[in-house]
Design a protein around this motif. Sequence first.
Motif, mmCIF file in Angstrom:
data_model
loop_
_atom_site.group_PDB
_atom_site.id
_atom_site.type_symbol
_atom_site.label_atom_id
_atom_site.label_comp_id
_atom_site.label_asym_id
_atom_site.label_seq_id
_atom_site.Cartn_x
_atom_site.Cartn_y
_atom_site.Cartn_z
ATOM 1 N N VAL A 1 -1.400 -9.484 5.939
ATOM 2 C CA VAL A 1 -0.267 -8.792 6.568
ATOM 3 C C VAL A 1 -0.471 -7.287 6.410
ATOM 4 O O VAL A 1 -0.332 -6.751 5.319
ATOM 5 N N THR B 1 -2.920 -3.754 8.144
ATOM 6 C CA THR B 1 -4.346 -3.459 8.372
ATOM 7 C C THR B 1 -4.750 -2.064 7.874
ATOM 8 O O THR B 1 -5.664 -1.456 8.417
ATOM 9 N N GLY C 1 -5.393 -4.093 3.511
ATOM 10 C CA GLY C 1 -5.570 -5.234 4.419
ATOM 11 C C GLY C 1 -6.956 -5.230 5.044
ATOM 12 O O GLY C 1 -7.610 -6.278 5.153
ATOM 13 N N LEU D 1 -2.404 17.203 11.158
ATOM 14 C CA LEU D 1 -1.170 17.019 10.386
ATOM 15 C C LEU D 1 0.043 16.991 11.302
ATOM 16 O O LEU D 1 0.953 16.177 11.130
ATOM 17 N N TYR E 1 0.153 13.681 12.984
ATOM 18 C CA TYR E 1 0.563 12.659 12.008
ATOM 19 C C TYR E 1 2.091 12.676 11.813
ATOM 20 O O TYR E 1 2.743 11.641 11.855
ATOM 21 N N GLY F 1 -3.330 1.476 9.904
ATOM 22 C CA GLY F 1 -2.373 2.089 8.970
ATOM 23 C C GLY F 1 -2.638 3.569 8.768
ATOM 24 O O GLY F 1 -3.097 4.270 9.676
ATOM 25 N N THR G 1 -4.908 4.966 7.145
ATOM 26 C CA THR G 1 -6.316 5.401 7.095
ATOM 27 C C THR G 1 -6.738 6.049 8.415
ATOM 28 O O THR G 1 -7.811 6.631 8.497
ATOM 29 N N ALA H 1 3.285 -7.418 15.485
ATOM 30 C CA ALA H 1 3.661 -8.683 14.841
ATOM 31 C C ALA H 1 4.123 -8.356 13.430
ATOM 32 O O ALA H 1 3.303 -8.116 12.546
ATOM 33 N N GLY I 1 6.249 -1.303 2.389
ATOM 34 C CA GLY I 1 6.320 -2.487 3.254
ATOM 35 C C GLY I 1 6.207 -3.792 2.483
ATOM 36 O O GLY I 1 6.902 -4.769 2.790
ATOM 37 N N ASP J 1 -2.737 -3.694 -1.715
ATOM 38 C CA ASP J 1 -2.520 -2.365 -1.119
ATOM 39 C C ASP J 1 -2.178 -1.405 -2.255
ATOM 40 O O ASP J 1 -2.294 -1.780 -3.435
ATOM 41 N N PRO K 1 -5.418 7.727 -4.154
ATOM 42 C CA PRO K 1 -5.420 6.308 -4.535
ATOM 43 C C PRO K 1 -6.305 5.355 -3.729
ATOM 44 O O PRO K 1 -6.577 4.241 -4.176
ATOM 45 N N THR K 2 -6.778 5.752 -2.554
ATOM 46 C CA THR K 2 -7.279 4.741 -1.618
ATOM 47 C C THR K 2 -8.544 4.034 -2.100
ATOM 48 O O THR K 2 -8.674 2.813 -1.948
HETATM 49 C C1 FAD Z 1 -2.388 12.747 6.131
HETATM 50 C C2 FAD Z 1 -2.842 11.832 5.021
HETATM 51 C C3 FAD Z 1 -3.938 12.176 4.259
HETATM 52 C C4 FAD Z 1 -4.351 11.316 3.241
HETATM 53 N N1 FAD Z 1 -5.471 11.644 2.554
HETATM 54 C C5 FAD Z 1 -5.909 10.806 1.578
HETATM 55 C C6 FAD Z 1 -7.114 11.088 0.886
HETATM 56 O O1 FAD Z 1 -7.818 12.052 1.187
HETATM 57 N N2 FAD Z 1 -7.503 10.229 -0.098
HETATM 58 C C7 FAD Z 1 -6.774 9.125 -0.436
HETATM 59 O O2 FAD Z 1 -7.174 8.392 -1.336
HETATM 60 N N3 FAD Z 1 -5.629 8.835 0.223
HETATM 61 C C8 FAD Z 1 -5.186 9.634 1.213
HETATM 62 N N4 FAD Z 1 -4.052 9.315 1.905
HETATM 63 C C9 FAD Z 1 -3.321 8.093 1.529
HETATM 64 C C10 FAD Z 1 -3.950 6.842 2.179
HETATM 65 O O3 FAD Z 1 -3.802 6.897 3.560
HETATM 66 C C11 FAD Z 1 -3.244 5.626 1.599
HETATM 67 O O4 FAD Z 1 -3.516 5.633 0.200
HETATM 68 C C12 FAD Z 1 -3.759 4.293 2.152
HETATM 69 O O5 FAD Z 1 -3.811 4.279 3.539
HETATM 70 C C13 FAD Z 1 -2.813 3.202 1.664
HETATM 71 O O6 FAD Z 1 -3.269 1.955 2.105
HETATM 72 P P1 FAD Z 1 -2.238 0.737 2.184
HETATM 73 O O7 FAD Z 1 -3.042 -0.451 2.616
HETATM 74 O O8 FAD Z 1 -1.480 0.658 0.908
HETATM 75 O O9 FAD Z 1 -1.148 1.156 3.287
HETATM 76 P P2 FAD Z 1 -1.240 1.673 4.773
HETATM 77 O O10 FAD Z 1 -2.513 2.344 5.065
HETATM 78 O O11 FAD Z 1 0.027 2.434 5.006
HETATM 79 O O12 FAD Z 1 -1.222 0.325 5.632
HETATM 80 C C14 FAD Z 1 -0.103 -0.540 5.701
HETATM 81 C C15 FAD Z 1 -0.200 -1.324 7.012
HETATM 82 O O13 FAD Z 1 0.769 -2.363 7.014
HETATM 83 C C16 FAD Z 1 1.440 -2.379 8.264
HETATM 84 N N5 FAD Z 1 2.749 -2.987 8.012
HETATM 85 C C17 FAD Z 1 3.815 -2.440 7.365
HETATM 86 N N6 FAD Z 1 4.822 -3.340 7.295
HETATM 87 C C18 FAD Z 1 4.359 -4.461 7.914
HETATM 88 C C19 FAD Z 1 4.935 -5.732 8.163
HETATM 89 N N7 FAD Z 1 6.173 -6.030 7.751
HETATM 90 N N8 FAD Z 1 4.213 -6.655 8.840
HETATM 91 C C20 FAD Z 1 2.943 -6.373 9.264
HETATM 92 N N9 FAD Z 1 2.356 -5.187 9.051
HETATM 93 C C21 FAD Z 1 3.050 -4.247 8.365
HETATM 94 C C22 FAD Z 1 1.466 -0.930 8.690
HETATM 95 O O14 FAD Z 1 1.663 -0.815 10.072
HETATM 96 C C23 FAD Z 1 0.086 -0.472 8.245
HETATM 97 O O15 FAD Z 1 -0.889 -0.760 9.211
HETATM 98 C C24 FAD Z 1 -3.627 10.122 2.950
HETATM 99 C C25 FAD Z 1 -2.533 9.797 3.732
HETATM 100 C C26 FAD Z 1 -2.143 10.633 4.758
HETATM 101 C C27 FAD Z 1 -0.975 10.227 5.579
#
Ligand code: FAD
Length: 541
Positions: A92, A94, A98, A142, A145, A165, A167, A274, A314, A507, A519-520
């Motif tokens: 759930v 991407t 994910g 930015l 975004y 997401g 990324t 979805a 989420g 995540d 954190p990524t």
């Molecule tokens: C401008 C910017 C710069 C960044 N720079 C860095 C960096 O340099 N280094 C670093 O480590 N981190 C950076 N980050 C943070 C990084 O993007 C996040 O740490 C990472 O993407 C988190 O991954 P995640 O899988 O937790 O969540 P996300 O990437 O937010 O993915 C969550 C996904 O779940 C989907 N979703 C949500 N709810 C639901 C649902 N109910 N059902 C189905 N799908 C759902 C969303 O649509 C999304 O696709 C940055 C973020 C931003 C915005």
Amino acid sequence: MRIYIANFGDSLRTISVAHDICLEELIKLNPDVLSADQDIAGIQVKLPNHTRIYINKTKIPTCPEIPVYREQWVPLTSLEQMEQTEYDVLIVGTGAGGGAVLWRLSEQWGNNGKRIGVVEAGDLLLPTNAQNIATLDPERLLKYYFSVGKSPLQYPSPKIYALGGRTLFWWTVSPRMHVSEIAGWPITVKEMEFYYKIAERVMNVTQSFTKGSSITQTLLHRLQGNGFPESMDEPLAVDLEPTKFGVVNSNAFFSSITFIAKAMNRPFDLAVKARGVQVLTEKEKVVGLKVMSPEKKPYFLKAKNVVLSASTFGTPHILLNSGIQGRAIGHYLSNHSRLSATGKLIRSEFPEILGPLRILIPGTENRPYQFQILGPGNYEWVQFKEEPLSPELEVKFLCTGRVESRFENKVTLDPLRQDEYGIPEIQVHFNYSTRDEIVIQQMAETLKQISSVMRVPLISRGDRPAICLMPPGLEAHETGTCRMGDDPSATNRYGQIHGIKGLFVADNSVIPTSGTPNPTLTTVALAIRTSDYIIDQFKNC
Ligand SMILES: Cc1cc2nc3c(=O)[nH]c(=O)nc-3n(C[C@H](O)[C@H](O)[C@H](O)COP(=O)(O)OP(=O)(O)OC[C@H]3O[C@@H](n4cnc5c(N)ncnc54)[C@H](O)[C@@H]3O)c2cc1C
């Protein structure tokens, strides 16, 4: 409608044969022509829209027509079709988490017949990291975004609901967590190292982006010789390999779309638009997921394992809405405190060719904050933008402080507000502790020291002070709401929700404590580890 100027010897009948058009349709469109066999040379003949333009009068046969496709840049499956399958693993979301799970399962399983499904709440937005888009530079990225992101209530961090997401917008800064931080986690440092290496390899993490850049090397030298020996070229997830032998590496900055592309070497089902809303369980075991379409139609997907990767907000949202109430679910929300500052650099102190400035001063056991130093100006990466000649250049400082994990920082369901699906909205409760504020103060003092040894004085611009504290959340580094570990925690050491077999989290929300690094990379390493655990469970069946 198309117009055709009839040639010598043409009649409606010959045209209908040559263009493969129904004669009756042609007669109807051209009522002024008296008979189907009349010679109509020079007359404007009306043809239906679907008519072929070119008539092959040669003796070489015409190539077959291209069928009409309704294809996207990534293969999609409808929720109706997905309802027909029982998935071995249903993912759930991407984003980083994910995407990493999808890639690892696909890579390890190959075509072994296991069924993987993926549901993503958002739509298709960008097919790559925004930094790979030639028209964007750091400033415009930015702004874009912020214009496409949505923020939860009382918290300014925009969420990207789209395939890939956040990324799609992340800056790819990929440091490892300091070993002193991992020491408090339910994972050994050795095991984390093993998974960091896999994550770094698949994401192309490198410190070579600034190789040969005079500005970075000169400033690194000043820092390393004056009290900051850990200063380094910033590790970035960027593919620096040249394109050769037909292998295209132009998609340089990493995003989760690369995970999805790599996973396409074996079959999986993916639905966008979805939204996962409720985990379905029977006798403390996961059996599937309720998903809603934009038309608010519910679908019930069957799955032996569900991996929630819907982000730090989420994922607890889905769990709480499913009535899954572990003691730590939604709690221990953490992030990084962030100071932003600008410095001034004298251009004449540096060689003619500067290159990009990307320096990382990582946190250590005794220094609970890290520094990113970027520039010059808005040129830490660009594609076609030209740098103006200027006697002074700006340098950006982004300082990231460790934030304590505290029970009272949390996300909860809002009893009063529901979204368009009739599901309670989430509320975010967050405050810095006294300890967090001390870290922020120390970070500001160390920043002044850094600016001094770099010989880059801090400057204020307009109403922007030399050093300012960003509102919590804007750095987009939230973690902890499903933290992994021993009691009180939301998941066991492999990311499985306590008490529910087959329900996993992969995540940012599983990261036990924020530490200081972005954190990524850590999320991806942990997600790969969780995938390996799921694969092992199948072996044990
Ligand atoms: C401008 C910017 C710069 C960044 N720079 C860095 C960096 O340099 N280094 C670093 O480590 N981190 C950076 N980050 C943070 C990084 O993007 C996040 O740490 C990472 O993407 C988190 O991954 P995640 O899988 O937790 O969540 P996300 O990437 O937010 O993915 C969550 C996904 O779940 C989907 N979703 C949500 N709810 C639901 C649902 N109910 N059902 C189905 N799908 C759902 C969303 O649509 C999304 O696709 C940055 C973020 C931003 C915005």
